[in-house]
Scaffold this motif. Sequence first.
Motif, mmCIF file in Angstrom:
data_model
loop_
_atom_site.group_PDB
_atom_site.id
_atom_site.type_symbol
_atom_site.label_atom_id
_atom_site.label_comp_id
_atom_site.label_asym_id
_atom_site.label_seq_id
_atom_site.Cartn_x
_atom_site.Cartn_y
_atom_site.Cartn_z
ATOM 1 N N LEU A 84 12.420 -3.501 20.218
ATOM 2 C CA LEU A 84 11.296 -4.427 20.192
ATOM 3 C C LEU A 84 10.304 -3.966 19.143
ATOM 4 O O LEU A 84 10.216 -2.777 18.833
ATOM 5 N N LYS A 85 9.533 -4.896 18.608
ATOM 6 C CA LYS A 85 8.488 -4.528 17.667
ATOM 7 C C LYS A 85 7.169 -5.141 18.115
ATOM 8 O O LYS A 85 7.135 -6.188 18.746
ATOM 9 N N GLU A 86 6.085 -4.474 17.774
ATOM 10 C CA GLU A 86 4.764 -5.014 18.040
ATOM 11 C C GLU A 86 4.492 -6.146 17.051
ATOM 12 O O GLU A 86 4.769 -6.016 15.867
ATOM 13 N N SER A 120 10.537 -12.520 4.937
ATOM 14 C CA SER A 120 10.470 -11.399 5.874
ATOM 15 C C SER A 120 11.758 -11.202 6.668
ATOM 16 O O SER A 120 12.205 -10.064 6.867
ATOM 17 N N ALA A 121 12.386 -12.280 7.121
ATOM 18 C CA ALA A 121 13.598 -12.147 7.938
ATOM 19 C C ALA A 121 14.723 -11.490 7.143
ATOM 20 O O ALA A 121 15.424 -10.599 7.650
ATOM 21 N N LYS A 122 14.886 -11.909 5.895
ATOM 22 C CA LYS A 122 15.917 -11.320 5.040
ATOM 23 C C LYS A 122 15.627 -9.846 4.796
ATOM 24 O O LYS A 122 16.527 -9.002 4.831
ATOM 25 N N PHE A 123 14.366 -9.520 4.562
ATOM 26 C CA PHE A 123 13.988 -8.131 4.300
ATOM 27 C C PHE A 123 14.244 -7.264 5.521
ATOM 28 O O PHE A 123 14.772 -6.151 5.403
ATOM 29 N N VAL A 124 13.876 -7.750 6.699
ATOM 30 C CA VAL A 124 14.109 -7.002 7.938
ATOM 31 C C VAL A 124 15.604 -6.754 8.140
ATOM 32 O O VAL A 124 16.018 -5.652 8.532
ATOM 33 N N PHE A 125 16.420 -7.765 7.851
ATOM 34 C CA PHE A 125 17.868 -7.627 7.998
ATOM 35 C C PHE A 125 18.411 -6.578 7.019
ATOM 36 O O PHE A 125 19.208 -5.710 7.406
ATOM 37 N N GLN A 126 17.989 -6.657 5.741
ATOM 38 C CA GLN A 126 18.471 -5.701 4.746
ATOM 39 C C GLN A 126 18.004 -4.282 5.072
ATOM 40 O O GLN A 126 18.754 -3.315 4.856
ATOM 41 N N ALA A 127 16.795 -4.157 5.588
ATOM 42 C CA ALA A 127 16.298 -2.834 5.962
ATOM 43 C C ALA A 127 17.141 -2.242 7.088
ATOM 44 O O ALA A 127 17.477 -1.048 7.067
ATOM 45 N N LYS A 128 17.490 -3.068 8.054
ATOM 46 C CA LYS A 128 18.309 -2.603 9.179
ATOM 47 C C LYS A 128 19.660 -2.100 8.700
ATOM 48 O O LYS A 128 20.208 -1.140 9.254
ATOM 49 N N CYS A 161 12.304 -2.334 11.945
ATOM 50 C CA CYS A 161 10.953 -2.876 11.988
ATOM 51 C C CYS A 161 10.275 -2.490 13.300
ATOM 52 O O CYS A 161 10.756 -2.822 14.380
ATOM 53 N N ARG A 162 9.149 -1.795 13.179
ATOM 54 C CA ARG A 162 8.404 -1.316 14.344
ATOM 55 C C ARG A 162 7.171 -2.163 14.625
ATOM 56 O O ARG A 162 6.759 -2.317 15.767
ATOM 57 N N ARG A 163 6.578 -2.709 13.560
ATOM 58 C CA ARG A 163 5.309 -3.414 13.695
ATOM 59 C C ARG A 163 5.263 -4.571 12.714
ATOM 60 O O ARG A 163 5.771 -4.463 11.594
ATOM 61 N N GLU A 164 4.643 -5.666 13.137
ATOM 62 C CA GLU A 164 4.562 -6.865 12.296
ATOM 63 C C GLU A 164 3.218 -7.561 12.540
ATOM 64 O O GLU A 164 2.780 -7.712 13.678
ATOM 65 N N THR A 165 2.565 -7.969 11.456
ATOM 66 C CA THR A 165 1.349 -8.765 11.558
ATOM 67 C C THR A 165 1.485 -9.982 10.642
ATOM 68 O O THR A 165 1.709 -9.830 9.435
#
Length: 238
Positions: free
Chosen positions: A208-210, A166-174, A180-184
């Motif tokens: 910030l994200k939820e 997930s961390a790598k994906f969030v970084f690549q998306a940015k 990233c707006r929301r995370e569960t």
Amino acid sequence: MSTRSSFKFKKFDVNDGQCAMKLGTDAVLLGAWANVHQTKSILDIGTGCGIIALLMCQRSNAMIDAIDIHEPSINQANENFINSPWPNRLNAILTSVQDFSVSSENKYDLIVCNPPFFTNDLKSPYELKNISKHNDRLPFDELILASAKLLKPGGKFSVILPVSSSAKFVFQAKQNKLYCRRETIIVPKSDKKPNRTLLEFEKKQYTLKESDSIMLRNKDGSYTKEYVEITCDFYLYP
């Protein structure tokens, strides 16, 4: 036709006997969790048997395109769509998201994907398993780039991933201006560590994200109240 009996949900049945990606909890979680509020158009990337698209259709009034590179899966999804209550709102397309992002003029309010996520792991001798589990044909960076192209301004892009990715994906998306707006976080059982993450991205930048979590099973193996609540509109619980 499928050689496997159908899975029965409250409002539709699903066959997955021809599919590379079999029906599983990850797909149902994403289909139940993704935000469909005010969505008129949805794209399901790597649809497999079409389960996520069907869940999206039940939860919204949107028109839904469902794409996959595996022809038997598309045939199976189309069969499931035709036999559902919403055949006129579901469209199964044989294509890769890379090609689709170049050829399609459509933009979407919501994009959902349960992607193959293994990168350098030992592969199976069975090609179908490799298609469904390994991301050789859909690397994260290409998925993100294509989704950014296909997403409307104000639209949402939702995925389910292993916690470790997930961390790598969030970084690549940015890097592609998807934030990233929301995370569960998904915890499979009370005595287990988290193993999946549901993530929602938008083009609007957030500082910030939820973030919250869901546990699926109690110590005795029974489903938790929170998991039943999120899936009660779909599953035929005893």
